[in-house]
Design an enzyme around this catalytic site. Structure first.
Site, PDB file in Angstrom:
ATOM      1  N   GLY A  12      32.253  67.171  86.603  1.00 30.01           N
ATOM      2  CA  GLY A  12      32.629  68.581  85.734  1.00 30.01           C
ATOM      3  C   GLY A  12      31.751  69.736  86.474  1.00 30.01           C
ATOM      4  O   GLY A  12      30.769  69.531  86.843  1.00 30.01           O
ATOM      5  N   ASP A 142      24.900  67.302  80.475  1.00 29.07           N
ATOM      6  CA  ASP A 142      24.487  66.422  79.718  1.00 29.07           C
ATOM      7  C   ASP A 142      22.795  65.919  79.948  1.00 29.07           C
ATOM      8  O   ASP A 142      22.492  65.439  79.053  1.00 29.07           O
ATOM      9  CB  ASP A 142      25.372  65.167  79.743  1.00 29.07           C
ATOM     10  CG  ASP A 142      26.828  65.477  79.664  1.00 29.07           C
ATOM     11  OD1 ASP A 142      27.138  66.540  79.244  1.00 29.07           O
ATOM     12  OD2 ASP A 142      27.626  64.594  80.226  1.00 29.07           O
TER      13      ASP A 142
HETATM   14  O1  F6P Z   1      29.945  65.196  81.693  1.00 25.19           O
HETATM   15  C1  F6P Z   1      30.056  66.700  81.343  1.00 25.19           C
HETATM   16  C2  F6P Z   1      31.018  66.795  80.260  1.00 25.19           C
HETATM   17  O2  F6P Z   1      31.115  68.193  80.297  1.00 25.19           O
HETATM   18  C3  F6P Z   1      30.708  66.084  78.903  1.00 25.19           C
HETATM   19  O3  F6P Z   1      29.814  66.736  78.343  1.00 25.19           O
HETATM   20  C4  F6P Z   1      32.021  65.965  78.440  1.00 25.19           C
HETATM   21  O4  F6P Z   1      32.151  65.014  77.456  1.00 25.19           O
HETATM   22  C5  F6P Z   1      33.161  65.984  79.590  1.00 25.19           C
HETATM   23  O5  F6P Z   1      32.400  66.256  80.773  1.00 25.19           O
HETATM   24  C6  F6P Z   1      34.356  66.541  79.495  1.00 25.19           C
HETATM   25  O6  F6P Z   1      35.175  66.241  80.553  1.00 25.19           O
HETATM   26  P1  F6P Z   1      36.311  67.136  81.088  1.00 25.19           P
HETATM   27  O7  F6P Z   1      36.040  68.069  81.920  1.00 25.19           O
HETATM   28  O8  F6P Z   1      37.137  65.722  81.863  1.00 25.19           O
HETATM   29  O9  F6P Z   1      37.005  67.198  79.646  1.00 25.19           O
END
Ligand code: F6P
Length: 380
Positions: A12, A142
């Site tokens: 992410g 995170d």
């Molecule tokens: O790991 C980073 C993060 O933003 C988390 O805090 C969250 O749960 C997840 O990625 C969301 O992921 P995605 O971009 O797949 O929705």
């Protein structure tokens, strides 16, 4: 002496990706080392899709310290050791890592810099066992990468969450409401805890402390008895009630591959119960991707620059298969073996799952002690 290196950004997006890329390239150029960037993380490595990075000429890697996102993209579901492919109308998962190894060898890259979270660094370690020189740089809002005290992107996320809490205070005070803010963090409560402290919240619910709703109600009632007819509650997306389970919004890819569990709903759940139990109006705000986008804080720009410069210095000194870290407040590096911990099996459970080796909030951490000292209710 290394001559040619490549960077990949994976997972992410966070604020700070570009600042790391810039620092790696700037340091490399001082030693005459050529830099490239794989497009969209491990996916680019698999497709052998890369671009030249320099601070002159096309200027891709300069003027980017303040820019969010990643100039070389990023991929969120690309574990090349267990890669999703469509074959004869069916979805199957394959180990395509050898294709990547061959690409790196054919292209003559002496080192690959892997900018990413626990999943990215797990794959980096797996590549190191296949003879590839890798150096990891710990990223994620995170703040849960093992062996480091802080990841780049985290400080910006906390700052956004803290700002949101300031704004929610206004509505809470005006309308005598319970204002719930759901923040990200997956299985770690760092963002919730730190932003609750910086934003002056009353309650913080984190995955590491299963919450007792009676304790939360007690805190709200105690505040009411003091004439405070609103409360601010920060809920980590991974928060769990005592004896209950984590709030899952969606399970993607039938639970296969990586990054397949989408968390969500924890804040709404808390708001609903609190409204019922206290008779006060409760509202939930989900901060979501606001935490990941946009300009990095000054802190994150400096941290990213330190990490990028250190990563390149390590490569120049031939110290591979490590992760740049902050340990006891100082810039350092640790072996990727330590970072993956017991998650040793090549291609096994990789990133962003409850099984991977991540750094969670511990009860003896200063943030927990500080929160308790000033009376923030942690739900226990
Ligand atoms: O790991 C980073 C993060 O933003 C988390 O805090 C969250 O749960 C997840 O990625 C969301 O992921 P995605 O971009 O797949 O929705």
């Amino acid at each position: 002496m290394i001559k040619k290196v490549a960077i990949l950004a994976n997972g992410g997006d966070v604020s700070g990706f570009n600042a790391v890329i810039r620092a790696i390239v700037k340091t490399a150029e001082r030693y005459g080392i050529e830099c490239y960037g794989f497009v969209e993380g491990y996916k680019g490595l698999l497709n052998n899709d890369y671009i030249k990075l320099s601070t002159s000429g096309n200027n891709r890697a300069s003027g980017i310290i303040a820019r969010g996102g990643s100039i070389i993209g990023s991929s969120t579901n690309a574990n090349v050791f267990n890669y999703k492919v469509e074959e004869n109308g069916q979805t199957v998962y394959k180990d395509l890592s050898d294709v990547c190894v061959q690409n790196i060898k054919n292209d003559g890259f002496d080192c690959i810099f892997t900018l990413g979270g626990d999943g990215t660094q797990k794959s980096a370690r797996d590549f190191s066992l296949k003879g590839i020189n890798v150096i990891g740089v710990p990223k994620t809002i995170d703040n849960d990468v093992a062996c480091t005290e802080i990841t780049f992107g985290y400080n910006t996320a906390v700052s956004v969450a803290s700002d949101a809490i300031d704004r929610l205070h206004t509505t809470g005070e005006t309308h005598h409401r319970l204002m719930v803010l759901e923040v990200m963090g997956r299985y770690a409560g760092w963002i919730a805890l730190e932003s609750a402290i910086s934003g002056g919240a009353d309650i913080a619910l984190i995955p590491e402390i299963p919450y007792d709703i009676d304790k939360v109600v007690g805190k709200i009632n105690q505040r009411r008895s003091l004439g405070k007819n609103f409360s601010i509650i920060v809920v980590a997306e991974g928060a769990v009630p005592k004896g209950g389970s984590i709030s899952v919004l969606e399970t993607r890819n039938n639970g296969l591959g990586v990054d397949n569990t989408k968390l969500g709903g924890a804040g709404e759940k808390v708001a609903r119960i609190l409204q019922e139990r206290t008779g006060m109006e409760a509202r939930c705000t989900v901060l979501g991707y606001m935490q990941r986008g946009g300009t990095p804080t000054a802190f994150d720009r400096v941290l990213s620059t330190k990490y990028g410069a250190k990563a390149m210095e390590l490569a120049i000194n031939g110290q591979f298969n490590v992760l740049t870290v902050i340990r006891d407040g100082k810039l350092d590096s640790v072996s990727l073996e330590d970072v993956v911990g017991q998650n040793k099996e090549i291609g096994a459970v990789s990133g962003n799952t409850s099984e991977s080796n991540i750094r969670k909030v511990t009860m003896d951490h200063d943030l927990v002690k500080t929160a308790r000292s000033i009376g923030i209710c942690l739900g226990d």
